[in-house]
Design a protein around this motif. Sequence first.
Motif, mmCIF file in Angstrom:
data_model
loop_
_atom_site.group_PDB
_atom_site.id
_atom_site.type_symbol
_atom_site.label_atom_id
_atom_site.label_comp_id
_atom_site.label_asym_id
_atom_site.label_seq_id
_atom_site.Cartn_x
_atom_site.Cartn_y
_atom_site.Cartn_z
ATOM 1 N N LEU A 130 0.862 -1.191 0.000
ATOM 2 C CA LEU A 130 0.000 0.000 0.000
ATOM 3 C C LEU A 130 0.892 1.232 0.000
ATOM 4 N N LEU A 131 0.637 2.137 -0.931
ATOM 5 C CA LEU A 131 1.288 3.451 -0.944
ATOM 6 C C LEU A 131 0.259 4.471 -0.474
ATOM 7 N N ALA A 132 0.577 5.206 0.582
ATOM 8 C CA ALA A 132 -0.385 6.156 1.159
ATOM 9 C C ALA A 132 0.257 7.539 1.221
ATOM 10 N N ILE A 133 -0.478 8.534 0.744
ATOM 11 C CA ILE A 133 0.080 9.883 0.660
ATOM 12 C C ILE A 133 -0.635 10.821 1.632
ATOM 13 N N CYS A 134 0.132 11.554 2.393
ATOM 14 C CA CYS A 134 -0.296 12.709 3.182
ATOM 15 C C CYS A 134 -1.526 12.412 4.052
ATOM 16 N N ALA A 135 -2.713 12.888 3.678
ATOM 17 C CA ALA A 135 -3.897 12.669 4.504
ATOM 18 C C ALA A 135 -4.084 11.187 4.812
ATOM 19 N N SER A 136 -3.787 10.339 3.850
ATOM 20 C CA SER A 136 -4.028 8.914 4.114
ATOM 21 C C SER A 136 -2.974 8.330 5.049
ATOM 22 N N MET A 137 -1.766 8.885 5.066
ATOM 23 C CA MET A 137 -0.805 8.467 6.106
ATOM 24 C C MET A 137 -1.391 8.801 7.480
ATOM 25 N N GLN A 138 -1.965 9.996 7.595
ATOM 26 C CA GLN A 138 -2.552 10.399 8.878
ATOM 27 C C GLN A 138 -3.702 9.473 9.263
ATOM 28 N N VAL A 139 -4.545 9.144 8.278
ATOM 29 C CA VAL A 139 -5.718 8.297 8.529
ATOM 30 C C VAL A 139 -5.304 6.865 8.903
ATOM 31 N N LEU A 140 -4.198 6.393 8.367
ATOM 32 C CA LEU A 140 -3.742 5.035 8.685
ATOM 33 C C LEU A 140 -3.159 4.932 10.088
ATOM 34 N N GLY A 141 -2.865 6.079 10.696
ATOM 35 C CA GLY A 141 -2.298 6.093 12.045
ATOM 36 C C GLY A 141 -3.354 5.824 13.111
ATOM 37 N N HIS A 142 -2.948 5.965 14.379
ATOM 38 C CA HIS A 142 -3.887 5.720 15.490
ATOM 39 C C HIS A 142 -4.967 6.804 15.530
ATOM 40 N N TRP A 143 -4.552 8.057 15.366
ATOM 41 C CA TRP A 143 -5.488 9.175 15.326
ATOM 42 C C TRP A 143 -4.767 10.380 14.745
ATOM 43 N N TYR A 144 -5.577 11.353 14.309
ATOM 44 C CA TYR A 144 -4.991 12.622 13.873
ATOM 45 C C TYR A 144 -5.900 13.746 14.347
ATOM 46 N N CYS A 145 -5.342 14.938 14.479
ATOM 47 C CA CYS A 145 -6.135 16.134 14.791
ATOM 48 C C CYS A 145 -6.200 16.991 13.545
ATOM 49 N N ASP A 146 -7.391 17.443 13.175
ATOM 50 C CA ASP A 146 -7.498 18.289 11.994
ATOM 51 C C ASP A 146 -7.257 19.756 12.363
ATOM 52 N N ALA A 147 -7.429 20.634 11.365
ATOM 53 C CA ALA A 147 -7.082 22.055 11.570
ATOM 54 C C ALA A 147 -7.942 22.703 12.651
ATOM 55 N N GLY A 161 -8.127 6.868 13.629
ATOM 56 C CA GLY A 161 -7.622 6.305 12.380
ATOM 57 C C GLY A 161 -7.756 4.795 12.370
ATOM 58 N N LEU A 162 -7.043 4.184 11.426
ATOM 59 C CA LEU A 162 -7.136 2.740 11.243
ATOM 60 C C LEU A 162 -6.196 1.994 12.188
ATOM 61 N N GLY A 163 -5.146 2.651 12.659
ATOM 62 C CA GLY A 163 -4.177 1.990 13.537
ATOM 63 C C GLY A 163 -3.266 1.027 12.793
ATOM 64 N N ALA A 164 -3.219 1.138 11.475
ATOM 65 C CA ALA A 164 -2.333 0.261 10.700
ATOM 66 C C ALA A 164 -0.894 0.773 10.712
ATOM 67 N N LEU A 165 -0.731 2.054 10.998
ATOM 68 C CA LEU A 165 0.604 2.656 11.140
ATOM 69 C C LEU A 165 0.748 3.147 12.569
ATOM 70 N N ASP A 166 1.934 2.963 13.131
ATOM 71 C CA ASP A 166 2.202 3.431 14.493
ATOM 72 C C ASP A 166 2.603 4.915 14.426
ATOM 73 N N VAL A 167 1.641 5.747 14.075
ATOM 74 C CA VAL A 167 1.881 7.196 14.000
ATOM 75 C C VAL A 167 0.675 7.934 14.570
#
Length: 246
Positions: free
Chosen positions: A90-107, A114-120
Motif C-alpha cells: 500500500l502506498l499512502a500519501i499525506c492525509a491517508s498516512m494520517q488516517v492510517l495512524g492511530h489518530w490525527y487532529c485536523d485544523a 484512524g485505522l491503527g495500521a501505522l504506528d503514527v
Amino acid sequence: MSESTLSIGVLLPEILGTYGDTGNAHVLAERAIRRGIDARVYSVGLGDDIPAELDIYTLGGGEDTAQMLAAEKLRTDPGLVRALDAGRPLLAICASMQVLGHWYCDARGQQVAGLGALDVTTTAGSSRAIGELVTHPLVDGLTEKLTGFENHGGRTILGVAAQPLGRVLAGIGNCEAAVDDQDGRCGVDGAVQGSIIATYLHGPVLARNPELADLILSRATGATMDPLEVPAVSQLRRERLAAAGC
Ligand code: GLN
C-alpha cells in the motif's frame, strides 16, 4: 481481475484525489506495461466495497472534510485491513498516512480515530508546510533522493513500530526537527511499516521517483524490475531537485 494481470487499486479517488495522487497508480501500471507485465488500474469509490485481493493499493491526499470521510470508510470496510494482513503493498500519501495512524487532529483541533495500521499520530501544526520536499531515502532498495511537494497542516510523530521513509534535506516532512523531537523521530518524512509505505510527498510521488515505483512493483510481483529509462522523468527530477537546492 485475471491472475496474470497486475491489479492496482486507487482507493477513494473522488475524495482523496485533490493533489493528483491518483497518478501514482497510473505510473505503476505504465512502468509494468512497458516491461511487458499486463497491468490494470481499478478505481474503488466511497460507495464500493474495498476488494481484499488487489496486488497493489494506493491512497492519496485530501482536505480535512474529505479525510474524515475516508477515515470512517477505512475503519468500517474490512477490505484494506485484510489486504494488509496478507502483506499486499500500500502506498499512502499525506492525509491517508494520517488516517492510517492511530489518530490525527485536523485544523479545527478535532481528534479523529484512524485505522491503527501505522504506528503514527498526527497533531495540528501552527502553520502549513507547503513547498518542495526532498529526502534522503532510509529504506533498503532505495538509493536516490526522493522529491515531491508537500502541503499539509498536520505534524506526524512516528511510534517505535514505524520507520521513516527518508531524512529531510529540504522542506518539513513529518515535523520540524527542532519541534517535538522525540529520539530523532522528526526531521524525517513518511512512515514505513509492514507492507505500507506512506509519505507527505505529492507530485505524484511515483512520477518523480521511479525507483520508489519499481520497489513497489518488485514487492508486488516478487521479481526484480528491468531498468527502464524515461528521459522526461530524469529531466523532471533534475529540475525539481535543483528548485529545492538539492
Ligand atoms: N488535511 C491534511 C493536512 O492538512 C492532509 C492534507 C493533504 O493531504 N495534503 O495535514
